[in-house]
Design a protein around this motif. Structure first.
Motif, mmCIF file in Angstrom:
data_model
loop_
_atom_site.group_PDB
_atom_site.id
_atom_site.type_symbol
_atom_site.label_atom_id
_atom_site.label_comp_id
_atom_site.label_asym_id
_atom_site.label_seq_id
_atom_site.Cartn_x
_atom_site.Cartn_y
_atom_site.Cartn_z
ATOM 1 N N LEU A 121 24.277 17.409 -10.278
ATOM 2 C CA LEU A 121 23.209 18.400 -10.425
ATOM 3 C C LEU A 121 23.195 19.416 -9.280
ATOM 4 O O LEU A 121 23.687 19.148 -8.195
ATOM 5 N N SER A 122 22.579 20.559 -9.562
ATOM 6 C CA SER A 122 22.354 21.573 -8.517
ATOM 7 C C SER A 122 21.218 21.107 -7.604
ATOM 8 O O SER A 122 20.491 20.157 -7.926
ATOM 9 N N GLY A 123 21.045 21.805 -6.487
ATOM 10 C CA GLY A 123 19.979 21.455 -5.540
ATOM 11 C C GLY A 123 18.598 21.477 -6.181
ATOM 12 O O GLY A 123 17.800 20.563 -6.006
ATOM 13 N N GLY A 124 18.334 22.533 -6.935
ATOM 14 C CA GLY A 124 17.025 22.661 -7.574
ATOM 15 C C GLY A 124 16.786 21.529 -8.575
ATOM 16 O O GLY A 124 15.685 20.970 -8.650
ATOM 17 N N GLN A 125 17.830 21.192 -9.324
ATOM 18 C CA GLN A 125 17.713 20.090 -10.288
ATOM 19 C C GLN A 125 17.488 18.765 -9.569
ATOM 20 O O GLN A 125 16.693 17.932 -10.005
ATOM 21 N N ARG A 126 18.172 18.577 -8.457
ATOM 22 C CA ARG A 126 17.984 17.334 -7.691
ATOM 23 C C ARG A 126 16.554 17.213 -7.204
ATOM 24 O O ARG A 126 15.972 16.133 -7.217
ATOM 25 N N GLN A 127 16.003 18.336 -6.743
ATOM 26 C CA GLN A 127 14.625 18.266 -6.262
ATOM 27 C C GLN A 127 13.678 17.960 -7.421
ATOM 28 O O GLN A 127 12.675 17.267 -7.235
ATOM 29 N N ARG A 128 14.002 18.429 -8.628
ATOM 30 C CA ARG A 128 13.177 18.082 -9.789
ATOM 31 C C ARG A 128 13.230 16.575 -10.054
ATOM 32 O O ARG A 128 12.234 15.969 -10.416
ATOM 33 N N VAL A 129 14.403 16.006 -9.868
ATOM 34 C CA VAL A 129 14.522 14.550 -10.013
ATOM 35 C C VAL A 129 13.679 13.856 -8.937
ATOM 36 O O VAL A 129 12.961 12.886 -9.211
ATOM 37 N N GLY A 130 13.742 14.405 -7.717
ATOM 38 C CA GLY A 130 12.942 13.846 -6.624
ATOM 39 C C GLY A 130 11.456 13.859 -6.954
ATOM 40 O O GLY A 130 10.722 12.913 -6.652
ATOM 41 N N ILE A 131 11.013 14.934 -7.595
ATOM 42 C CA ILE A 131 9.604 15.053 -7.979
ATOM 43 C C ILE A 131 9.268 14.020 -9.058
ATOM 44 O O ILE A 131 8.258 13.310 -8.966
ATOM 45 N N GLN A 177 0.814 -1.219 0.000
ATOM 46 C CA GLN A 177 0.000 0.000 0.000
ATOM 47 C C GLN A 177 0.850 1.273 0.000
ATOM 48 O O GLN A 177 0.406 2.304 -0.485
ATOM 49 N N ARG A 178 2.057 1.182 0.556
ATOM 50 C CA ARG A 178 2.933 2.356 0.578
ATOM 51 C C ARG A 178 3.279 2.839 -0.822
ATOM 52 O O ARG A 178 3.633 3.995 -1.015
ATOM 53 N N ARG A 179 3.174 1.940 -1.781
ATOM 54 C CA ARG A 179 3.467 2.322 -3.166
ATOM 55 C C ARG A 179 2.471 3.369 -3.664
ATOM 56 O O ARG A 179 2.698 4.017 -4.663
ATOM 57 N N ARG A 180 1.365 3.511 -2.971
ATOM 58 C CA ARG A 180 0.356 4.495 -3.379
ATOM 59 C C ARG A 180 0.726 5.910 -2.916
ATOM 60 O O ARG A 180 0.054 6.853 -3.255
ATOM 61 N N ILE A 181 1.766 6.004 -2.079
ATOM 62 C CA ILE A 181 2.155 7.301 -1.520
ATOM 63 C C ILE A 181 3.505 7.737 -2.070
ATOM 64 O O ILE A 181 4.506 7.055 -1.864
ATOM 65 N N GLY A 182 3.528 8.863 -2.766
ATOM 66 C CA GLY A 182 4.794 9.414 -3.261
ATOM 67 C C GLY A 182 5.395 10.327 -2.215
ATOM 68 O O GLY A 182 4.680 11.081 -1.561
ATOM 69 N N MET A 183 6.718 10.243 -2.045
ATOM 70 C CA MET A 183 7.408 11.072 -1.050
ATOM 71 C C MET A 183 8.428 11.980 -1.737
ATOM 72 O O MET A 183 9.178 11.537 -2.600
ATOM 73 N N ILE A 184 8.456 13.230 -1.296
ATOM 74 C CA ILE A 184 9.487 14.155 -1.753
ATOM 75 C C ILE A 184 10.156 14.708 -0.500
ATOM 76 O O ILE A 184 9.473 15.111 0.448
ATOM 77 N N PHE A 185 11.492 14.685 -0.474
ATOM 78 C CA PHE A 185 12.225 14.972 0.761
ATOM 79 C C PHE A 185 13.023 16.267 0.683
ATOM 80 O O PHE A 185 13.437 16.697 -0.393
ATOM 81 N N GLN A 186 13.314 16.815 1.861
ATOM 82 C CA GLN A 186 14.125 18.024 1.954
ATOM 83 C C GLN A 186 15.495 17.836 1.307
ATOM 84 O O GLN A 186 15.951 18.668 0.535
ATOM 85 N N GLU A 187 16.150 16.741 1.617
ATOM 86 C CA GLU A 187 17.507 16.522 1.090
ATOM 87 C C GLU A 187 17.496 15.598 -0.120
ATOM 88 O O GLU A 187 18.473 14.911 -0.413
ATOM 89 N N TYR A 188 16.357 15.538 -0.803
ATOM 90 C CA TYR A 188 16.180 14.851 -2.087
ATOM 91 C C TYR A 188 16.233 13.325 -2.002
ATOM 92 O O TYR A 188 15.501 12.635 -2.700
#
Ligand code: ADP
Ligand code: ADP
Length: 237
Positions: free
Chosen positions: A146-156, A77-88
């Motif tokens: 990658l830069s921080g912003g780019q990493r967060q885009r990957v996280g998304i 069921q956890r697969r139904r929840i996407g997570m995005i983190f502070q440190e990517y």
């Protein structure tokens, strides 16, 4: 839709970190969670995906109470929840593409050869997501280039690759400069609307929350002290 009903958490230390939290996040709503340090924001997010075990209450996603599941079913069921983190939380030595594909795989691929066996359809989906977050041309770069912003885009993109029914976002911009923070928040907001996903963002930056959230829930000492539109937020929260 996500529905929390009487959610409470008392840690083994006796700390009542969350007390009787009831709220509903409908499809397509982006809700910001604000409050001072220690208010229970992380505990709330972690109780939803059960990185922290709630002491009582319900966590209803669709028609399943996640708080009641046994270990094996919870993993599914956890697969139904996407997570995005502070440190990517990217795998630094893997490429951007591999990180995004790991979202579909459901675990970090220690074996790169596993990724080479990916169905073309999954690769296409990953490229489409990378295009959506503006990183099409960095697919083969290592994450640590990658830069921080780019990493967060990957996280998304990675979170979306698992086709989640709910997005939990934990201080996504805490490590980013103000301009990049706004770009990332805009992207998360747009994607929430496009996909009709309920989204909860743990966001300590109140002006940023007021600019981007449709709804703000303020926590203090584990209780909801504000729940409403950003425009109605006062000093009370
Ligand atoms: P926030 O994310 O709003 O800063 P937290 O959810 O991290 O708040 O913490 C809420 C309260 O619970 C705090 O008083 C914190 O000290 C306590 N707490 C958090 N995690 C634990 C834990 N693992 N064990 C004991 N107490 C904890
Ligand atoms: P955050 O910035 O998310 O609030 P913290 O730095 O407060 O996180 O906490 C870091 C880690 O320590 C978390 O895993 C949290 O659950 C845990 N923690 C926080 N407060 C306590 C506490 N009073 N006792 C034990 N663990 C705690």
């Amino acid at each position: 839709m996500l529905h929390l009903d009487g959610l409470s958490k008392t840690y083994a230390t006796g700390e009542a970190a969350l007390s009787d939290v009831t709220l509903t996040v409908p499809q397509g709503q982006i809700m910001g969670l604000i409050g001072p340090s220690g208010a229970g924001k992380s505990t709330l997010i972690r109780c939803i995906n059960r990185l922290v075990e709630p002491s009582s209450g319900k966590v209803i996603l669709g028609d399943v109470d996640l708080a009641r599941l046994g270990k094996a079913e919870l993993r599914r069921q956890r697969r139904r929840i996407g997570m995005i983190f502070q440190e990517y939380a990217l795998v630094e030595r893997l490429t951007v593409m591999e990180n995004v594909l790991s979202g579909r795989l459901g675990y970090v691929p220690f074996w790169r050869s596993l990724l080479r066996k990916y169905p073309a359809r999954d690769i296409q989906t990953a490229y489409r997501l990378l295009d959506r977050v503006g990183l099409m041309n960095r697919a083969d770069s290592r994450a640590d280039a990658l830069s921080g912003g780019q990493r967060q885009r990957v996280g998304i993109a990675r979170a979306l690759a698992q086709e989640p029914e709910l997005l939990l976002v934990d201080e996504p911009t805490a490590s980013l400069d103000p301009k990049t923070s706004r770009q990332i928040m805009r992207l998360i907001t747009e994607i929430c609307a496009e996909r009709g996903l309920p989204v909860i963002v743990n966001i300590h930056d109140v002006p940023l929350a007021q600019q981007f959230m449709q709804r703000i829930v303020g926590l203090r000492a584990g209780r909801i002290v504000f729940d409403g539109a950003p425009a109605d937020l006062t000093e009370a929260a």
